[in-house]
Design a protein around this motif. Structure first.
Motif, PDB file in Angstrom:
ATOM      1  N   LEU A 134      -8.562  -2.675 -21.592  1.00 12.08           N
ATOM      2  CA  LEU A 134      -8.445  -1.305 -21.079  1.00 12.08           C
ATOM      3  C   LEU A 134      -9.809  -0.619 -21.043  1.00 12.08           C
ATOM      4  O   LEU A 134     -10.091   0.148 -20.120  1.00 12.08           O
ATOM      5  CB  LEU A 134      -7.451  -0.484 -21.898  1.00 12.08           C
ATOM      6  N   LEU A 135     -10.670  -0.914 -22.006  1.00 14.23           N
ATOM      7  CA  LEU A 135     -12.024  -0.374 -21.953  1.00 14.23           C
ATOM      8  C   LEU A 135     -12.725  -0.883 -20.693  1.00 14.23           C
ATOM      9  O   LEU A 135     -13.406  -0.116 -20.004  1.00 14.23           O
ATOM     10  CB  LEU A 135     -12.825  -0.741 -23.198  1.00 14.23           C
ATOM     11  N   ALA A 136     -12.555  -2.154 -20.361  1.00 18.60           N
ATOM     12  CA  ALA A 136     -13.140  -2.707 -19.133  1.00 18.60           C
ATOM     13  C   ALA A 136     -12.621  -1.952 -17.913  1.00 18.60           C
ATOM     14  O   ALA A 136     -13.390  -1.627 -16.999  1.00 18.60           O
ATOM     15  CB  ALA A 136     -12.826  -4.198 -19.018  1.00 18.60           C
ATOM     16  N   ASN A 137     -11.323  -1.655 -17.899  1.00 23.67           N
ATOM     17  CA  ASN A 137     -10.758  -0.894 -16.778  1.00 23.67           C
ATOM     18  C   ASN A 137     -11.372   0.496 -16.679  1.00 23.67           C
ATOM     19  O   ASN A 137     -11.639   0.995 -15.578  1.00 23.67           O
ATOM     20  CB  ASN A 137      -9.235  -0.786 -16.918  1.00 23.67           C
ATOM     21  N   ARG A 138     -11.594   1.148 -17.831  1.00 22.29           N
ATOM     22  CA  ARG A 138     -12.212   2.483 -17.822  1.00 22.29           C
ATOM     23  C   ARG A 138     -13.654   2.409 -17.317  1.00 22.29           C
ATOM     24  O   ARG A 138     -14.100   3.262 -16.553  1.00 22.29           O
ATOM     25  CB  ARG A 138     -12.183   3.110 -19.222  1.00 22.29           C
ATOM     26  N   ILE A 139     -14.381   1.377 -17.737  1.00 18.88           N
ATOM     27  CA  ILE A 139     -15.750   1.191 -17.257  1.00 18.88           C
ATOM     28  C   ILE A 139     -15.741   0.993 -15.746  1.00 18.88           C
ATOM     29  O   ILE A 139     -16.539   1.605 -15.025  1.00 18.88           O
ATOM     30  CB  ILE A 139     -16.420  -0.005 -17.978  1.00 18.88           C
ATOM     31  N   LEU A 140     -14.823   0.173 -15.254  1.00 17.46           N
ATOM     32  CA  LEU A 140     -14.718  -0.064 -13.803  1.00 17.46           C
ATOM     33  C   LEU A 140     -14.369   1.219 -13.055  1.00 17.46           C
ATOM     34  O   LEU A 140     -14.856   1.443 -11.946  1.00 17.46           O
ATOM     35  CB  LEU A 140     -13.701  -1.159 -13.508  1.00 17.46           C
ATOM     36  N   GLU A 141     -13.521   2.069 -13.659  1.00 15.23           N
ATOM     37  CA  GLU A 141     -13.196   3.352 -13.026  1.00 15.23           C
ATOM     38  C   GLU A 141     -14.457   4.167 -12.773  1.00 15.23           C
ATOM     39  O   GLU A 141     -14.618   4.754 -11.694  1.00 15.23           O
ATOM     40  CB  GLU A 141     -12.249   4.178 -13.909  1.00 15.23           C
TER      41      GLU A 141
END
Length: 187
Positions: A134-141
């Motif tokens: 989920l941290l990776a998803n937030r970074i991608l956002e």
């Protein structure tokens, strides 16, 4: 564009750096050209483990520990976004507030943060403790949506500058002390 991520922390078992390194590995596996700087001192064994993790995962991570407290605004401004992955209770969340004051979008661990300071989607983005996916998803956002990064940075900066000015802080402390004395006298 958001590419250069920063963590400012004391390197301990609970600093969450391992989660951030794994998240960055996942982000880069999706083609994003993100980098991470970890600024802080601490346990040399923890630092050695995280360096090994970064090398083995082929993740571009730079470890820094030089400079004084006065140099931190420049460190913040040399990056595009701030990560605060600390796992566990922390009594003072100075680093993310400093990053917000410097105009960076911030991603914080949602499990311990004060709701009035960090509102996900408004003044920051958040993720559950230890969840590198989920941290990776937030970074991608932030990488894929520069307008979101700009909006979060602006709201966070405005909030910190209005809530944490010296005079505001002094007034809050005075009110707290007056209320405490009044309660103590009435008891």
């Amino acid at each position: 564009p958001v590419k250069k991520f920063l963590i400012v922390t004391r390197l301990t078992r609970h600093c969450g750096v391992h989660t951030a390194i794994e998240a960055l590995r996942l982000v880069r596996a999706k083609g994003a050209k993100a980098t991470l700087t970890i600024h802080g001192r601490g346990d040399s064994e923890v630092q050695a483990k995280r360096r090994t993790q970064a090398v083995q995962g082929e993740v571009p991570v730079e470890f820094r520990s030089s400079g004084s407290q006065r140099d931190l605004p420049g460190v913040y401004r040399a990056h595009d976004a701030f990560l605060h992955p600390v796992e566990g209770e922390e009594s003072f969340v100075g680093a993310p507030l400093e990053a917000m004051a410097c105009g960076l979008p911030v991603i914080v661990n949602q499990d311990y943060t004060a709701e009035d300071l960090f509102r996900s989607g408004e003044s920051c983005l958040s993720f559950p403790s230890g969840d590198s996916g989920l941290l990776a998803n937030r970074i991608l956002e932030l990488i894929q949506t520069p307008n979101l990064a700009c909006q979060i940075a602006q709201v966070g900066q405005n909030e910190v500058l209005s809530r944490y000015q010296f005079t505001t802080a002094v007034e809050q402390i005075e009110r707290y002390l007056e209320e405490t004395v009044a309660q103590w006298e009435s008891a």
